[in-house]
Design a protein around this motif. Structure first.
Motif, mmCIF file in Angstrom:
data_model
loop_
_atom_site.group_PDB
_atom_site.id
_atom_site.type_symbol
_atom_site.label_atom_id
_atom_site.label_comp_id
_atom_site.label_asym_id
_atom_site.label_seq_id
_atom_site.Cartn_x
_atom_site.Cartn_y
_atom_site.Cartn_z
ATOM 1 N N GLU A 68 -5.131 -76.255 73.222
ATOM 2 C CA GLU A 68 -5.537 -77.128 72.123
ATOM 3 C C GLU A 68 -6.941 -76.784 71.637
ATOM 4 N N GLN A 69 -7.853 -76.534 72.581
ATOM 5 C CA GLN A 69 -9.217 -76.155 72.201
ATOM 6 C C GLN A 69 -9.204 -74.811 71.463
ATOM 7 N N VAL A 74 -9.492 -71.653 66.422
ATOM 8 C CA VAL A 74 -8.883 -70.685 65.494
ATOM 9 C C VAL A 74 -8.773 -71.294 64.107
ATOM 10 N N THR A 75 -8.392 -72.556 64.036
ATOM 11 C CA THR A 75 -8.286 -73.244 62.745
ATOM 12 C C THR A 75 -9.640 -73.291 62.049
ATOM 13 N N THR A 78 -10.638 -69.724 60.871
ATOM 14 C CA THR A 78 -9.930 -69.227 59.682
ATOM 15 C C THR A 78 -10.305 -69.994 58.419
ATOM 16 N N ASN A 79 -10.849 -71.208 58.576
ATOM 17 C CA ASN A 79 -11.352 -71.976 57.431
ATOM 18 C C ASN A 79 -12.851 -71.792 57.293
ATOM 19 N N TYR A 80 -13.336 -70.645 57.611
ATOM 20 C CA TYR A 80 -14.739 -70.268 57.761
ATOM 21 C C TYR A 80 -15.723 -71.158 57.006
ATOM 22 N N MET A 96 -14.141 -63.193 66.480
ATOM 23 C CA MET A 96 -13.083 -63.765 67.304
ATOM 24 C C MET A 96 -12.658 -62.827 68.437
ATOM 25 N N ASP A 97 -12.710 -61.527 68.228
ATOM 26 C CA ASP A 97 -12.262 -60.603 69.284
ATOM 27 C C ASP A 97 -13.179 -60.609 70.510
ATOM 28 N N LYS A 98 -14.283 -61.342 70.438
ATOM 29 C CA LYS A 98 -15.190 -61.497 71.588
ATOM 30 C C LYS A 98 -14.832 -62.713 72.440
#
Length: 103
Positions: A68-69, A74-75, A78-80, A96-98
């Protein structure tokens, strides 16, 4: 060897040369969002901005507690929003890849 960067502050001004270390020091005062925006300027700026962003990330990076976290993060990612970028960098890393998704 000391590297310098040439800047043209305005069209009518003479170019200025600054040591790379000074440019790096100046960049450390920026938040993650403007650093991300400045990475495409040139290869050197990409390296400098990436280094500054990486230094804002805690070692070891915080792992996500649960799915959930991670989903919430991620949400938001993606909504930067610029203010979220600084929080991500300081908590989980940037980009994100970190992120540590080992849990």
């Amino acid at each position: 060897a000391l590297h310098t960067m040439t800047f043209h502050p305005r069209d009518d001004d003479a170019p200025m040369e600054l040591p790379e270390e000074l440019v790096y020091h100046i960049l450390t005062f920026l938040d993650v969002a403007p650093l991300v925006q400045k990475k495409p300027v040139c290869h050197l700026w990409q390296e400098l901005c990436t280094t500054v962003i990486n230094q804002k990330t805690p070692i070891p990076r915080m792992a996500f507690e649960d799915g959930e976290q991670l989903y919430t993060a991620v949400t938001k990612y993606t909504n930067y929003k610029a203010h979220d970028a600084e929080e991500f960098a300081a908590t989980f890393g940037w980009p994100m890849d970190k992120w540590d998704v080992s849990r």
